[in-house]
Each structure stands twice: as structure tokens, then as C-alpha cells.
Design a protein around this motif. Structure first.
Motif, PDB file in Angstrom:
ATOM      1  N   LEU A  64     -56.396 -18.995  36.731  1.00  0.00           N
ATOM      2  CA  LEU A  64     -55.125 -19.157  37.449  1.00  0.00           C
ATOM      3  C   LEU A  64     -55.308 -20.016  38.696  1.00  0.00           C
ATOM      4  N   GLN A  65     -56.366 -19.764  39.427  1.00  0.00           N
ATOM      5  CA  GLN A  65     -56.641 -20.534  40.640  1.00  0.00           C
ATOM      6  C   GLN A  65     -56.823 -22.013  40.306  1.00  0.00           C
ATOM      7  N   SER A  66     -57.523 -22.294  39.221  1.00  0.00           N
ATOM      8  CA  SER A  66     -57.745 -23.675  38.801  1.00  0.00           C
ATOM      9  C   SER A  66     -56.432 -24.357  38.416  1.00  0.00           C
ATOM     10  N   GLU A  67     -55.586 -23.662  37.671  1.00  0.00           N
ATOM     11  CA  GLU A  67     -54.288 -24.232  37.276  1.00  0.00           C
ATOM     12  C   GLU A  67     -53.395 -24.463  38.491  1.00  0.00           C
ATOM     13  N   ARG A  68     -53.360 -23.515  39.391  1.00  0.00           N
ATOM     14  CA  ARG A  68     -52.516 -23.642  40.590  1.00  0.00           C
ATOM     15  C   ARG A  68     -52.986 -24.793  41.478  1.00  0.00           C
ATOM     16  N   ALA A  69     -54.277 -25.059  41.487  1.00  0.00           N
ATOM     17  CA  ALA A  69     -54.832 -26.133  42.313  1.00  0.00           C
ATOM     18  C   ALA A  69     -54.493 -27.518  41.775  1.00  0.00           C
ATOM     19  N   GLN A  70     -54.058 -27.607  40.532  1.00  0.00           N
ATOM     20  CA  GLN A  70     -53.752 -28.906  39.934  1.00  0.00           C
ATOM     21  C   GLN A  70     -52.612 -29.634  40.649  1.00  0.00           C
ATOM     22  N   VAL A  71     -51.723 -28.920  41.308  1.00  0.00           N
ATOM     23  CA  VAL A  71     -50.643 -29.571  42.056  1.00  0.00           C
ATOM     24  C   VAL A  71     -51.242 -30.501  43.099  1.00  0.00           C
ATOM     25  N   GLU A  72     -52.210 -30.010  43.856  1.00  0.00           N
ATOM     26  CA  GLU A  72     -52.855 -30.834  44.886  1.00  0.00           C
ATOM     27  C   GLU A  72     -53.848 -31.824  44.282  1.00  0.00           C
ATOM     28  N   ARG A  73     -54.708 -31.317  43.407  1.00  0.00           N
ATOM     29  CA  ARG A  73     -55.823 -32.107  42.887  1.00  0.00           C
ATOM     30  C   ARG A  73     -55.368 -33.209  41.932  1.00  0.00           C
ATOM     31  N   TYR A  74     -54.418 -32.934  41.079  1.00  0.00           N
ATOM     32  CA  TYR A  74     -54.012 -33.874  40.030  1.00  0.00           C
ATOM     33  C   TYR A  74     -52.676 -34.545  40.355  1.00  0.00           C
ATOM     34  N   CYS A  75     -51.654 -33.745  40.604  1.00  0.00           N
ATOM     35  CA  CYS A  75     -50.304 -34.292  40.780  1.00  0.00           C
ATOM     36  C   CYS A  75     -50.157 -35.103  42.057  1.00  0.00           C
ATOM     37  N   LYS A  76     -50.432 -34.498  43.194  1.00  0.00           N
ATOM     38  CA  LYS A  76     -50.219 -35.199  44.458  1.00  0.00           C
ATOM     39  C   LYS A  76     -51.135 -36.406  44.590  1.00  0.00           C
ATOM     40  N   HIS A  77     -52.365 -36.248  44.145  1.00  0.00           N
ATOM     41  CA  HIS A  77     -53.308 -37.366  44.206  1.00  0.00           C
ATOM     42  C   HIS A  77     -52.773 -38.566  43.423  1.00  0.00           C
ATOM     43  N   ASN A  78     -52.351 -38.351  42.185  1.00  0.00           N
ATOM     44  CA  ASN A  78     -51.867 -39.447  41.348  1.00  0.00           C
ATOM     45  C   ASN A  78     -50.508 -39.965  41.801  1.00  0.00           C
ATOM     46  N   ALA A  79     -49.632 -39.089  42.270  1.00  0.00           N
ATOM     47  CA  ALA A  79     -48.318 -39.530  42.746  1.00  0.00           C
ATOM     48  C   ALA A  79     -48.459 -40.390  43.996  1.00  0.00           C
ATOM     49  N   GLU A  80     -49.350 -40.012  44.896  1.00  0.00           N
ATOM     50  CA  GLU A  80     -49.584 -40.820  46.095  1.00  0.00           C
ATOM     51  C   GLU A  80     -50.152 -42.184  45.730  1.00  0.00           C
ATOM     52  N   ALA A  81     -51.078 -42.221  44.791  1.00  0.00           N
ATOM     53  CA  ALA A  81     -51.657 -43.494  44.347  1.00  0.00           C
ATOM     54  C   ALA A  81     -50.585 -44.363  43.691  1.00  0.00           C
ATOM     55  N   TYR A  82     -49.736 -43.754  42.887  1.00  0.00           N
ATOM     56  CA  TYR A  82     -48.664 -44.502  42.213  1.00  0.00           C
ATOM     57  C   TYR A  82     -47.703 -45.099  43.256  1.00  0.00           C
ATOM     58  N   GLN A  83     -47.342 -44.305  44.237  1.00  0.00           N
ATOM     59  CA  GLN A  83     -46.426 -44.810  45.272  1.00  0.00           C
ATOM     60  C   GLN A  83     -47.022 -45.969  46.048  1.00  0.00           C
ATOM     61  N   ARG A  84     -48.312 -45.865  46.378  1.00  0.00           N
ATOM     62  CA  ARG A  84     -48.980 -46.938  47.118  1.00  0.00           C
ATOM     63  C   ARG A  84     -49.039 -48.240  46.301  1.00  0.00           C
ATOM     64  N   VAL A  85     -49.387 -48.101  45.029  1.00  0.00           N
ATOM     65  CA  VAL A  85     -49.654 -49.286  44.200  1.00  0.00           C
ATOM     66  C   VAL A  85     -48.390 -49.839  43.552  1.00  0.00           C
ATOM     67  N   VAL A  86     -47.473 -48.968  43.130  1.00  0.00           N
ATOM     68  CA  VAL A  86     -46.327 -49.439  42.351  1.00  0.00           C
ATOM     69  C   VAL A  86     -45.010 -49.323  43.115  1.00  0.00           C
ATOM     70  N   ALA A  87     -44.647 -48.117  43.495  1.00  0.00           N
ATOM     71  CA  ALA A  87     -43.317 -47.878  44.058  1.00  0.00           C
ATOM     72  C   ALA A  87     -43.091 -48.609  45.374  1.00  0.00           C
ATOM     73  N   ASP A  88     -44.090 -48.667  46.237  1.00  0.00           N
ATOM     74  CA  ASP A  88     -43.925 -49.299  47.538  1.00  0.00           C
ATOM     75  C   ASP A  88     -43.901 -50.820  47.444  1.00  0.00           C
ATOM     76  N   LYS A  89     -44.280 -51.380  46.288  1.00  0.00           N
ATOM     77  CA  LYS A  89     -44.319 -52.834  46.107  1.00  0.00           C
ATOM     78  C   LYS A  89     -42.975 -53.404  45.695  1.00  0.00           C
ATOM     79  N   SER A  90     -42.069 -52.563  45.206  1.00  0.00           N
ATOM     80  CA  SER A  90     -40.807 -53.106  44.695  1.00  0.00           C
ATOM     81  C   SER A  90     -39.796 -53.363  45.789  1.00  0.00           C
TER      82      SER A  90
END
Length: 90
Positions: A64-90
């Protein structure tokens, strides 16, 4: 034949990522039989096998702890990278 897959996804609509949700689906023959949703914070079973596994997996604090941590470890990390590289460029 039989078909098994596991799909994970992150959903958010705010720019500051405050509403991000992590969903982890376990699928057998095109039907979700168990799902982890970070909003709920537990596994939920949708079939007899899913309910059995959800009960077992929800009693495993490490899992459960591992699954709950995915919000920070997987989602936020990738969403921030996407915003920097793609969304902020448009």
C-alpha cells in the motif's frame, strides 16, 4: 486464449498538480478485476478474484505504501517533466 494486462495512469487538470490522481488497473480478458486509486488509497476488487486480492493486498502495508507513493514518484515527476518540455513551449 487469455489476456492479462496492467495499465497505470495519472490524471490531473490543474497546472499546479494539486489534484493529481494515480490509477493502477489490473485487467483480465478486457475487464478490470482490481484497481488501486490514490483518491481511495486502497485496492478495490470488482470480481471474486479481485475482492480476494484486494483484501490480501490491502493488508500488506508495504504494498500500500508503495502504491500511494506513486503519486509523487511517478505522476508528479512525469507531469512536471511534460509541462517543462511540452506544455510550456506552446
Amino acid at each position: 486464449g487469455y489476456f492479462y494486462s496492467r495499465w497505470t495512469k495519472c490524471i490531473h487538470s490543474s497546472r499546479d498538480l494539486s489534484d493529481i490522481v494515480y490509477i493502477d488497473n489490473y485487467i483480465f480478458n478486457k475487464d478490470v478485476f482490481i484497481q488501486f486509486n490514490s483518491t481511495v488509497g486502497d485496492f478495490v476488487g470488482y470480481t471474486e478474484l479481485g475482492v480476494f486480492n484486494a483484501r490480501k493486498w490491502n493488508s500488506d502495508s508495504g504494498r500500500l505504501q508503495s502504491e500511494r507513493a506513486q503519486v509523487e514518484r511517478y505522476c508528479k515527476h512525469n507531469a512536471e517533466a511534460y509541462q517543462r518540455v511540452v506544455a510550456d513551449k506552446s
